[in-house]
Design an enzyme around this catalytic site. Structure first.
Site, PDB file in Angstrom:
ATOM      1  N   ASP A  13       0.818  -1.223   0.000  1.00 24.53           N
ATOM      2  CA  ASP A  13       0.000   0.000   0.000  1.00 24.53           C
ATOM      3  C   ASP A  13       0.844   1.262   0.000  1.00 24.53           C
ATOM      4  O   ASP A  13       0.432   2.289   0.546  1.00 24.53           O
ATOM      5  CB  ASP A  13      -0.955   0.021   1.207  1.00 24.53           C
ATOM      6  CG  ASP A  13      -1.784  -1.232   1.290  1.00 24.53           C
ATOM      7  OD1 ASP A  13      -2.242  -1.682   0.237  1.00 24.53           O
ATOM      8  OD2 ASP A  13      -1.952  -1.777   2.401  1.00 24.53           O
ATOM      9  N   LYS A  16       2.128   2.356  -4.980  1.00 20.16           N
ATOM     10  CA  LYS A  16       2.846   1.912  -6.183  1.00 20.16           C
ATOM     11  C   LYS A  16       2.029   2.163  -7.450  1.00 20.16           C
ATOM     12  O   LYS A  16       2.581   2.513  -8.485  1.00 20.16           O
ATOM     13  CB  LYS A  16       3.176   0.413  -6.083  1.00 20.16           C
ATOM     14  CG  LYS A  16       4.134   0.070  -4.958  1.00 20.16           C
ATOM     15  CD  LYS A  16       4.420  -1.413  -4.906  1.00 20.16           C
ATOM     16  CE  LYS A  16       3.244  -2.276  -4.501  1.00 20.16           C
ATOM     17  NZ  LYS A  16       2.755  -2.079  -3.132  1.00 20.16           N
ATOM     18  N   GLY A  40      -4.154  -4.318  -4.401  1.00 20.90           N
ATOM     19  CA  GLY A  40      -5.181  -3.325  -4.743  1.00 20.90           C
ATOM     20  C   GLY A  40      -4.463  -2.047  -5.112  1.00 20.90           C
ATOM     21  O   GLY A  40      -4.085  -1.276  -4.244  1.00 20.90           O
ATOM     22  N   HIS A  41      -4.209  -1.850  -6.386  1.00 25.80           N
ATOM     23  CA  HIS A  41      -3.436  -0.681  -6.825  1.00 25.80           C
ATOM     24  C   HIS A  41      -4.386   0.415  -7.289  1.00 25.80           C
ATOM     25  O   HIS A  41      -5.141   0.232  -8.241  1.00 25.80           O
ATOM     26  CB  HIS A  41      -2.467  -1.076  -7.937  1.00 25.80           C
ATOM     27  CG  HIS A  41      -1.410  -2.031  -7.462  1.00 25.80           C
ATOM     28  ND1 HIS A  41      -0.700  -2.859  -8.278  1.00 25.80           N
ATOM     29  CD2 HIS A  41      -0.951  -2.276  -6.209  1.00 25.80           C
ATOM     30  CE1 HIS A  41       0.164  -3.577  -7.556  1.00 25.80           C
ATOM     31  NE2 HIS A  41       0.016  -3.239  -6.300  1.00 25.80           N
ATOM     32  N   GLN A 223       2.316  -5.917  -3.299  1.00 30.65           N
ATOM     33  CA  GLN A 223       2.629  -5.990  -1.858  1.00 30.65           C
ATOM     34  C   GLN A 223       3.925  -5.213  -1.591  1.00 30.65           C
ATOM     35  O   GLN A 223       4.219  -4.285  -2.306  1.00 30.65           O
ATOM     36  CB  GLN A 223       2.720  -7.440  -1.363  1.00 30.65           C
ATOM     37  CG  GLN A 223       1.388  -8.172  -1.348  1.00 30.65           C
ATOM     38  CD  GLN A 223       0.946  -8.700  -2.695  1.00 30.65           C
ATOM     39  OE1 GLN A 223       1.714  -9.296  -3.409  1.00 30.65           O
ATOM     40  NE2 GLN A 223      -0.301  -8.489  -3.047  1.00 30.65           N
TER      41      GLN A 223
HETATM   42  P1  IMP Z   1      -2.541 -12.707   1.654  1.00 34.59           P
HETATM   43  O1  IMP Z   1      -1.570 -12.161   0.661  1.00 34.59           O
HETATM   44  O2  IMP Z   1      -3.979 -12.440   1.269  1.00 34.59           O
HETATM   45  O3  IMP Z   1      -2.288 -14.131   1.980  1.00 34.59           O
HETATM   46  O4  IMP Z   1      -2.343 -11.901   3.047  1.00 34.59           O
HETATM   47  C1  IMP Z   1      -1.167 -12.028   3.824  1.00 34.59           C
HETATM   48  C2  IMP Z   1      -0.799 -10.707   4.462  1.00 34.59           C
HETATM   49  O5  IMP Z   1      -0.376  -9.802   3.456  1.00 34.59           O
HETATM   50  C3  IMP Z   1      -1.953 -10.007   5.176  1.00 34.59           C
HETATM   51  O6  IMP Z   1      -1.435  -9.304   6.285  1.00 34.59           O
HETATM   52  C4  IMP Z   1      -2.468  -9.023   4.148  1.00 34.59           C
HETATM   53  O7  IMP Z   1      -3.129  -7.930   4.741  1.00 34.59           O
HETATM   54  C5  IMP Z   1      -1.172  -8.620   3.492  1.00 34.59           C
HETATM   55  N1  IMP Z   1      -1.353  -8.175   2.105  1.00 34.59           N
HETATM   56  C6  IMP Z   1      -1.533  -8.932   1.013  1.00 34.59           C
HETATM   57  N2  IMP Z   1      -1.631  -8.177  -0.089  1.00 34.59           N
HETATM   58  C7  IMP Z   1      -1.473  -6.909   0.312  1.00 34.59           C
HETATM   59  C8  IMP Z   1      -1.431  -5.660  -0.395  1.00 34.59           C
HETATM   60  O8  IMP Z   1      -1.550  -5.576  -1.619  1.00 34.59           O
HETATM   61  N3  IMP Z   1      -1.248  -4.556   0.381  1.00 34.59           N
HETATM   62  C9  IMP Z   1      -1.072  -4.620   1.729  1.00 34.59           C
HETATM   63  N4  IMP Z   1      -1.097  -5.757   2.418  1.00 34.59           N
HETATM   64  C10 IMP Z   1      -1.293  -6.896   1.711  1.00 34.59           C
END
Ligand code: IMP
Length: 422
Positions: A13, A16, A40-41, A223
């Site tokens: 977040d 990017k 979520g971009h 991420q």
């Molecule tokens: P997962 O990727 O859905 O398995 O989540 C694992 C961890 O990564 C959690 O803490 C999510 O909130 C975090 N996470 C996954 N994708 C994002 C992102 O695009 N932005 C921020 N946090 C993320």
């Protein structure tokens, strides 16, 4: 032509999407290389907000071609939904998008297992996005995954889907979860398959060919480095490698092709989900940053945890990625927040720590801050660095000299034009 990689330096977040959109004016091809619809971009064009989960952010520029690389786990239904939403907003994406034949599919049992695993994590859930990312990468690692190329061979795929459904439904039953209705899934998949088939390609070859032909390529990270499954704050991480190495593996580009690494970080820090976050502000300051920065997840809508910039974490992330320039985002959010704090060291049991630790040390690390005067001016209309308040300029110079990496861009608001290049 050198390849550019763009990487999140915090827990995701970082903004990017906006930075990709801004630097894509010089790009021919933009690539997503890891993660899936957990990303979520957010990109704002002409006052209109678009949230992209799977489609590379740079594709909102009409001349840019997009690639979903081999390292991505792809939810086919989410992709089609996103194509439709962008289509309705006037963006013709389909003719410009290719999907790696090697990417893995995320199917409904992955999301169901994601939820089941979270429920049974002994009261310490990771706080995943619920998009099935972990279970999809599990299948890939244990060689059970269904790859995008299998969509080409429908009869064979039906056998694979039925066999997988049987295995996954056994597993779901063990977690007292509802089974996935396989025939309904097959029907849904058949309805999107025709649309996806023309986009499937061997993107490893096509990307390397683009590179040899001198086209400008941007690999867009999803991420952030601290969520990297190997190098992040394990186990509170995502299931892909979000650092430069993961972007190379997930696109098939050779390491020496990347000569520019843009690291993106906010002027403060946020995190969604569980896990250590030493500079978190749980009280009024965190709430004020959240409110001003609209810090709510673009994928799940969850409130993000907010706190101050952490130089130890940033130095760690810039080091492991070989960052050559930094894009500092959301500096406008610091206006009116009082003195600005930056963690320069941690203290653990009376010991001073200058390097970002891993594991249990991070849980007990107490940040030691350096405070900078704040500023109250609205900077959203500033077009040059000279127009920025002196306090913000000092803060930016401090980060730059502490990290010994140039800050090439300061973002002063969500719009494309609210970007100062230094
Ligand atoms: P997962 O990727 O859905 O398995 O989540 C694992 C961890 O990564 C959690 O803490 C999510 O909130 C975090 N996470 C996954 N994708 C994002 C992102 O695009 N932005 C921020 N946090 C993320």
């Amino acid at each position: 032509m050198p390849v550019t990689a763009l990487i999140g330096l915090q827990w995701g977040d970082e903004g990017k999407g906006k930075v990709v959109d801004v630097i894509c004016d010089k790009m021919d091809v933009v690539v997503r290389a890891q993660g899936g619809a957990n990303a979520g971009h957010t990109v704002i064009v002409a006052g209109r907000k678009h949230v992209l989960h799977l489609i590379p952010s740079g594709m909102l520029l009409p001349r840019v071609r997009g690639v979903i690389g081999n390292g991505v786990v792809l939810d086919p239904f989410q992709l089609v939904k996103e194509l439709d939403t962008l289509g309705a907003a006037g963006y013709a994406i389909e003719d410009r998008l290719t999907i790696s034949n090697r990417a893995h599919l995320v199917l409904p049992w992955h999301a169901a297992l994601d939820a089941a695993f979270e429920r049974h994590r002994g009261g310490s859930p990771i706080g995943t996005t619920g998009r099935g990312i972990g279970p999809a990468y599990m299948d890939k690692a244990c060689r059970e995954g269904i790859r995008v190329e299998e969509l080409r061979h429908w009869d064979r795929l039906l056998l694979r889907l039925r066999e997988q459904a049987d295995r996954k439904n056994h597993l779901l039953a063990a977690f007292s979860s509802e089974p996935v209705a396989i025939e309904a899934l097959i029907e849904r998949l058949a309805s999107v398959r025709e649309r996806l088939l023309p986009m499937i390609a061997d993107t490893v070859w096509s990307l390397n060919e683009d590179h040899m032909q001198g086209r400008q390529i941007l690999i867009e990270g999803a991420q952030g480095s601290l969520l990297d499954v190997d190098l992040g704050t394990y186990p509170y991480v995502t299931s892909s490698q979000c650092h430069l190495g993961g972007l190379l593996a997930g696109s098939g580009m050779p390491p020496q092709s990347v000569t520019r690494v843009v690291g993106v970080c906010k002027a403060y820090t946020t995190r969604v989900g569980s896990g250590p976050f030493p500079t978190e502000e749980r009280g009024d300051i965190g709430a004020a940053i959240r409110a001003k920065g609209q810090e709510f997840g673009a994928t799940t809508g969850r409130p993000r945890r907010c706190g101050w910039l952490d130089l130890l974490a940033l130095r760690y992330a810039t080091t492991l990625n070989g960052v050559t320039e930094i894009a500092l985002t959301k500096s406008d959010v610091l206006a009116g927040q009082g003195p600005i704090h930056v963690a320069t060291t941690y203290e653990i049991d009376g010991r001073e720590l200058k390097a970002f630790p891993s594991g249990s040390d991070l849980d007990v690390a107490v940040p030691r801050y350096r405070a900078f005067p704040g500023f109250d001016e609205d900077i959203s209309a500033c077009a040059t660095v000279e127009e920025l308040p002196g306090a913000l300029r000092d803060y930016v110079s401090f980060i730059e000299s502490a990290l010994k990496i140039p800050i090439a861009m300061v973002s002063t608001g969500p719009g494309r034009h609210q970007t100062i290049r230094l």
